[in-house]
Structure formats: structure tokens, C-alpha cells
Design a protein around this motif. Structure first.
Motif, PDB file in Angstrom:
ATOM      1  N   LYS A  73     -52.166 -29.794 -17.034  1.00  0.00           N
ATOM      2  CA  LYS A  73     -51.907 -31.209 -16.778  1.00  0.00           C
ATOM      3  C   LYS A  73     -50.458 -31.410 -16.337  1.00  0.00           C
ATOM      4  O   LYS A  73     -49.571 -30.686 -16.788  1.00  0.00           O
ATOM      5  CB  LYS A  73     -52.142 -32.040 -18.048  1.00  0.00           C
ATOM      6  CG  LYS A  73     -53.535 -31.920 -18.637  1.00  0.00           C
ATOM      7  CD  LYS A  73     -53.667 -32.751 -19.910  1.00  0.00           C
ATOM      8  CE  LYS A  73     -55.079 -32.682 -20.468  1.00  0.00           C
ATOM      9  NZ  LYS A  73     -55.242 -33.551 -21.659  1.00  0.00           N
ATOM     10  N   ILE A  74     -50.245 -32.413 -15.497  1.00  0.00           N
ATOM     11  CA  ILE A  74     -48.902 -32.885 -15.175  1.00  0.00           C
ATOM     12  C   ILE A  74     -48.676 -34.153 -15.997  1.00  0.00           C
ATOM     13  O   ILE A  74     -49.379 -35.150 -15.806  1.00  0.00           O
ATOM     14  CB  ILE A  74     -48.731 -33.191 -13.679  1.00  0.00           C
ATOM     15  CG1 ILE A  74     -49.010 -31.947 -12.831  1.00  0.00           C
ATOM     16  CG2 ILE A  74     -47.336 -33.754 -13.407  1.00  0.00           C
ATOM     17  CD1 ILE A  74     -48.015 -30.820 -13.020  1.00  0.00           C
ATOM     18  N   VAL A  75     -47.732 -34.111 -16.926  1.00  0.00           N
ATOM     19  CA  VAL A  75     -47.503 -35.246 -17.815  1.00  0.00           C
ATOM     20  C   VAL A  75     -46.123 -35.847 -17.562  1.00  0.00           C
ATOM     21  O   VAL A  75     -45.202 -35.178 -17.079  1.00  0.00           O
ATOM     22  CB  VAL A  75     -47.642 -34.847 -19.304  1.00  0.00           C
ATOM     23  CG1 VAL A  75     -48.972 -34.181 -19.565  1.00  0.00           C
ATOM     24  CG2 VAL A  75     -46.490 -33.938 -19.732  1.00  0.00           C
ATOM     25  N   LEU A  76     -45.990 -37.128 -17.901  1.00  0.00           N
ATOM     26  CA  LEU A  76     -44.713 -37.828 -17.815  1.00  0.00           C
ATOM     27  C   LEU A  76     -43.898 -37.513 -19.070  1.00  0.00           C
ATOM     28  O   LEU A  76     -44.368 -37.724 -20.191  1.00  0.00           O
ATOM     29  CB  LEU A  76     -44.945 -39.332 -17.705  1.00  0.00           C
ATOM     30  CG  LEU A  76     -43.700 -40.218 -17.583  1.00  0.00           C
ATOM     31  CD1 LEU A  76     -42.998 -39.978 -16.259  1.00  0.00           C
ATOM     32  CD2 LEU A  76     -44.087 -41.693 -17.715  1.00  0.00           C
TER      33      LEU A  76
ATOM     34  N   VAL B 204     -43.819 -32.834 -16.148  1.00  0.00           N
ATOM     35  CA  VAL B 204     -43.883 -31.507 -16.747  1.00  0.00           C
ATOM     36  C   VAL B 204     -45.305 -30.959 -16.664  1.00  0.00           C
ATOM     37  O   VAL B 204     -46.279 -31.686 -16.911  1.00  0.00           O
ATOM     38  CB  VAL B 204     -43.441 -31.564 -18.231  1.00  0.00           C
ATOM     39  CG1 VAL B 204     -43.459 -30.169 -18.848  1.00  0.00           C
ATOM     40  CG2 VAL B 204     -42.067 -32.185 -18.355  1.00  0.00           C
ATOM     41  N   LEU B 205     -45.437 -29.676 -16.316  1.00  0.00           N
ATOM     42  CA  LEU B 205     -46.732 -28.999 -16.330  1.00  0.00           C
ATOM     43  C   LEU B 205     -47.009 -28.483 -17.730  1.00  0.00           C
ATOM     44  O   LEU B 205     -46.216 -27.730 -18.304  1.00  0.00           O
ATOM     45  CB  LEU B 205     -46.739 -27.838 -15.336  1.00  0.00           C
ATOM     46  CG  LEU B 205     -48.023 -26.991 -15.299  1.00  0.00           C
ATOM     47  CD1 LEU B 205     -49.190 -27.808 -14.757  1.00  0.00           C
ATOM     48  CD2 LEU B 205     -47.817 -25.731 -14.453  1.00  0.00           C
TER      49      LEU B 205
ATOM     50  N   GLY C  86     -57.087 -38.004 -13.142  1.00  0.00           N
ATOM     51  CA  GLY C  86     -55.859 -37.486 -13.734  1.00  0.00           C
ATOM     52  C   GLY C  86     -55.256 -36.375 -12.903  1.00  0.00           C
ATOM     53  O   GLY C  86     -55.951 -35.691 -12.143  1.00  0.00           O
ATOM     54  N   TRP C  87     -53.949 -36.192 -13.057  1.00  0.00           N
ATOM     55  CA  TRP C  87     -53.278 -35.043 -12.444  1.00  0.00           C
ATOM     56  C   TRP C  87     -53.445 -33.859 -13.393  1.00  0.00           C
ATOM     57  O   TRP C  87     -52.564 -33.521 -14.172  1.00  0.00           O
ATOM     58  CB  TRP C  87     -51.812 -35.368 -12.178  1.00  0.00           C
ATOM     59  CG  TRP C  87     -51.614 -36.049 -10.849  1.00  0.00           C
ATOM     60  CD1 TRP C  87     -52.376 -37.021 -10.316  1.00  0.00           C
ATOM     61  CD2 TRP C  87     -50.573 -35.783  -9.908  1.00  0.00           C
ATOM     62  NE1 TRP C  87     -51.889 -37.400  -9.093  1.00  0.00           N
ATOM     63  CE2 TRP C  87     -50.784 -36.658  -8.811  1.00  0.00           C
ATOM     64  CE3 TRP C  87     -49.491 -34.904  -9.874  1.00  0.00           C
ATOM     65  CZ2 TRP C  87     -49.948 -36.658  -7.697  1.00  0.00           C
ATOM     66  CZ3 TRP C  87     -48.661 -34.919  -8.767  1.00  0.00           C
ATOM     67  CH2 TRP C  87     -48.883 -35.782  -7.691  1.00  0.00           C
ATOM     68  N   GLU C  88     -54.624 -33.267 -13.317  1.00  0.00           N
ATOM     69  CA  GLU C  88     -55.005 -32.163 -14.189  1.00  0.00           C
ATOM     70  C   GLU C  88     -56.139 -31.409 -13.512  1.00  0.00           C
ATOM     71  O   GLU C  88     -56.695 -31.863 -12.515  1.00  0.00           O
ATOM     72  CB  GLU C  88     -55.434 -32.704 -15.553  1.00  0.00           C
ATOM     73  CG  GLU C  88     -56.503 -33.787 -15.459  1.00  0.00           C
ATOM     74  CD  GLU C  88     -56.730 -34.524 -16.771  1.00  0.00           C
ATOM     75  OE1 GLU C  88     -56.314 -34.007 -17.827  1.00  0.00           O
ATOM     76  OE2 GLU C  88     -57.342 -35.604 -16.737  1.00  0.00           O
ATOM     77  N   ASP C  89     -56.467 -30.242 -14.037  1.00  0.00           N
ATOM     78  CA  ASP C  89     -57.550 -29.460 -13.439  1.00  0.00           C
ATOM     79  C   ASP C  89     -58.883 -30.185 -13.569  1.00  0.00           C
ATOM     80  O   ASP C  89     -59.659 -30.266 -12.617  1.00  0.00           O
ATOM     81  CB  ASP C  89     -57.631 -28.083 -14.106  1.00  0.00           C
ATOM     82  CG  ASP C  89     -56.435 -27.205 -13.787  1.00  0.00           C
ATOM     83  OD1 ASP C  89     -55.973 -27.229 -12.625  1.00  0.00           O
ATOM     84  OD2 ASP C  89     -55.937 -26.514 -14.704  1.00  0.00           O
ATOM     85  N   TYR C  90     -59.167 -30.708 -14.752  1.00  0.00           N
ATOM     86  CA  TYR C  90     -60.424 -31.409 -15.031  1.00  0.00           C
ATOM     87  C   TYR C  90     -60.105 -32.771 -15.654  1.00  0.00           C
ATOM     88  O   TYR C  90     -59.191 -32.889 -16.466  1.00  0.00           O
ATOM     89  CB  TYR C  90     -61.302 -30.612 -16.000  1.00  0.00           C
ATOM     90  CG  TYR C  90     -61.758 -29.282 -15.454  1.00  0.00           C
ATOM     91  CD1 TYR C  90     -62.965 -29.167 -14.757  1.00  0.00           C
ATOM     92  CD2 TYR C  90     -60.984 -28.138 -15.638  1.00  0.00           C
ATOM     93  CE1 TYR C  90     -63.383 -27.934 -14.256  1.00  0.00           C
ATOM     94  CE2 TYR C  90     -61.391 -26.911 -15.130  1.00  0.00           C
ATOM     95  CZ  TYR C  90     -62.590 -26.821 -14.441  1.00  0.00           C
ATOM     96  OH  TYR C  90     -63.005 -25.611 -13.932  1.00  0.00           O
ATOM     97  N   SER C  91     -60.882 -33.785 -15.279  1.00  0.00           N
ATOM     98  CA  SER C  91     -60.685 -35.130 -15.825  1.00  0.00           C
ATOM     99  C   SER C  91     -62.012 -35.703 -16.298  1.00  0.00           C
ATOM    100  O   SER C  91     -63.034 -35.547 -15.624  1.00  0.00           O
ATOM    101  CB  SER C  91     -60.090 -36.070 -14.770  1.00  0.00           C
ATOM    102  OG  SER C  91     -58.790 -35.679 -14.410  1.00  0.00           O
TER     103      SER C  91
END
Length: 344
Positions: A10-13, A27-28, A106-111
Motif C-alpha cells: 500500500k501507498i499510505v499518507l 510511504v510504501l 486504493g493505491w494498493e495491490d488489492y482493494s
């Protein structure tokens, strides 16, 4: 596959942003495992594998706690935006495994998408799937409805587009040409100016960074004034445009990227021109037009088939490249639509 367990990056704030965003604000994170199935109790849930993620200017607004017109991102949680995905598992009657879709994800592999926002099934795969992050997705809808509905163009009118090489601006200019208008755009480099004229068919274009007097620049290109202005910038550019609008002109206010860093607003001094010249200035958000997506899709697909619309995109490979790709959007380093290509 339903019981398969995988790592979900995931890419998180990191935290709410004050001032100009930095790559380090995102951040990854790679410490979570999920099962490739919709959890029990998640009625109407759809689990998707993200394929393409769209970098869009409104995402900057959501990085600040109090600035956004939609809810801000939550620190420590994956950021969200528009993307193209493939359904892995579904408890929603309209979607099944294998379907291709586009919408907020989401900015992630799976949502896991719970249908709070529109999720649109991709029925036409005769174009690259990345088109649904740009010309056949949110940017295309924004350009089409903002220009056609609010701009209400008429053949022979004079159109100005700021931020014209962006994902939305480049399409507005081409829609203007399709309706028989004279169109001028501005951009931040000579390379982008050339692109507007040679690739996207703008009648004229100029580098706003080289202009000491924006009012004088607009008078040079629009000696008789501007009928329709598609607003992407705000600040000093809007101030100059207001001086050069014709009576009963229309301004479609799509974005004001100069004001996205909330403490750095540029004042607009010439708003009284709206009264003096009977200008109609209307802001809009694309969410209000999703029910009309089929109308937009029919028009745009036909224009693509006939070779009347061109598009440029910058692709960043891999989810890990997301923070850099999004940051380049805010610095103007990209040319065209910024897209993150998710890899397995």
C-alpha cells in the motif's frame, strides 16, 4: 484462488501535509497479508486487483486536513484515487470475477470496494485499458462536461485553456476544435507549447513562465477577447483572464492548482469584471455527471475511432513508483496524463 493469501502493498499518507507536498509524505507499506476473497458480512463488496492508478491534482487537496471539498486522506491509511482494476471476488450482483472496472480505488495491490462511489464496468476493450484512467475516465468526463455544458461553446468562438497539457486541458482544447472554436492554451515549457500546437491541434499556445505581463500576453492572442475560459490554475492567471473576457463570456472552473497549498493562496483582484461583463463563472465537480457517463462514452469512443482525439501519457512502472509520479504532477515535471502501472 479464494483462499489464497498474498502480501498487499500500500501507498499510505505519512501525515497531513502543510505547504508543498514532498515524496516523503507518501510511504510504501508491505507488511499486510490478505485473502483473495470478499470477507463475510461485506455485502455488495467487490475485491479487485488494481492494474492502473491515476495521478490527479485533486489528490493534493485530500492530503490536507481542512482544505478538501471531499473527505481528506487518513494518515496511515492507503490513499485513494481513480484506477482500472480486475475483479477477483464479488458479493455484488452486478460484478463477477474477471470483470474489468474503473472507479475510485486504493493505491494498493488489492482493494475491497464497498460501492460508496461509482464503480463502472468496462464493456469496451478495443482500446488500451489505461484509457479509462484518462480519456475514457474521470479526466475525459471532466473535460467534456465542463467544456460542453458550462462552457456552452459555439462555432467560431474564442477559447482559452490554462494548464493545457494536463490530462484535462489537452482534451478541452481538442473538444474546442471539434466544435469549431479558435483555441489557445498555456503551458510551462517550450516543449509543452510545441506539443499543444503540433499534436493536440491548438491554434496557438504560449509559455506563461516567459510572460512578464499575463494581461498583455492574452491581449496578444485574443485581441477581441475570450468567449470561453477553462480554468485549471486560478491566481494571477484568472486575474488576467477576467480582464480579457468578452461580454457574456463563460468560465468553467475545474481546478485552481495554484491554491492547492492552502497557505499560499494568490489573491484575485478583478472579480468585479464578472459583474461588469455579465460573465457566467461556474465551478463544478465531475461526480455530478456520472449518471451521464454513457452519453460521454458514446461521443468520445467515436472521436477516438475517427482519429480526432489524441492523448499523451506518462507511465510510471510499479506501485513503488507512485509517490514520485504523484509528486511530479504537482511540480509540472510530467507531460500529459500521469499513470502508475501496477505490477504483479
Amino acid at each position: 484462488m479464494a483462499n489464497q493469501e498474498v502480501v498487499n502493498r500500500k501507498i499510505v499518507l505519512r501525515d497531513y501535509v502543510v505547504g508543498f507536498p514532498q515524496k516523503s509524505d507518501l510511504v510504501l507499506v508491505s507488511n499486510e497479508k490478505i485473502k483473495l476473497e470478499v470477507p463475510e458480512g461485506s455485502e455488495n463488496g467487490v475485491l479487485v486487483k488494481n492494474l492502473y492508478l491515476s495521478c490527479d491534482s485533486f489528490m493534493r487537496d485530500r492530503m490536507s486536513k481542512d482544505c478538501s471539498y471531499i473527505p481528506p486522506f487518513i494518515p496511515g491509511e492507503p490513499i485513494t484515487g481513480y484506477g482500472v482494476a480486475k475483479v477477483v471476488d464479488s458479493r455484488h450482483p452486478e460484478f463477477k470475477a474477471g470483470n474489468l472496472v474503473w472507479g475510485l480505488t486504493g493505491w494498493e495491490d488489492y482493494s475491497l470496494i464497498m460501492q460508496r462511489e461509482p464503480l463502472i464496468k468496462i464493456e469496451h476493450t478495443d482500446v488500451p485499458l489505461s484509457y479509462y484512467t484518462r480519456i475514457l475516465g474521470m479526466p475525459g468526463m471532466t473535460a467534456y462536461f465542463g467544456f460542453m455544458e458550462i462552457g456552452s461553446p459555439k462555432k467560431g468562438e474564442y477559447v482559452f485553456v490554462s494548464g493545457a497539457t494536463g490530462a484535462i486541458g489537452q482534451l478541452v482544447g481538442q473538444f474546442a476544435k471539434l466544435t469549431g472554436c479558435y483555441v489557445v492554451g498555456c503551458a510551462g515549457s517550450q516543449e509543452k507549447v510545441d506539443l499543444l500546437k503540433t499534436t493536440f491541434g491548438f491554434d496557438e499556445a504560449f509559455n506563461y513562465k516567459e510572460e512578464q505581463d499575463l494581461d498583455a500576453a492574452l491581449k496578444r492572442y485574443f485581441p477581441e477577447g475570450i468567449d470561453v475560459y477553462f480554468e485549471n490554475v486560478g491566481g494571477k492567471m484568472l486575474d488576467a483572464v477576467l480582464l480579457n473576457m468578452r461580454n457574456h463570456g463563460r468560465i468553467a472552473a475545474c481546478s485552481m492548482i495554484s491554491q492547492y497549498n492552502c497557505e499560499q493562496h494568490e489573491g484575485v483582484q478583478n472579480l468585479f469584471m464578472v459583474v461588469i461583463k455579465s460573465i457566467r463563472m461556474e465551478g463544478f465537480v465531475v461526480f455530478n455527471y456520472f449518471q451521464r457517463y454513457p452519453e460521454f462514452l458514446e461521443f468520445t469512443r467515436q472521436s477516438i475511432k475517427e482519429g480526432k482525439i489524441k492523448f499523451v501519457e506518462d507511465k510510471a512502472e510499479g506501485l513503488e513508483s507512485g509517490p514520485t509520479a504523484l509528486f511530479e504532477l504537482f511540480t509540472g515535471s510530467n507531460t500529459g496524463k500521469q499513470v502508475v502501472v501496477s505490477r504483479d
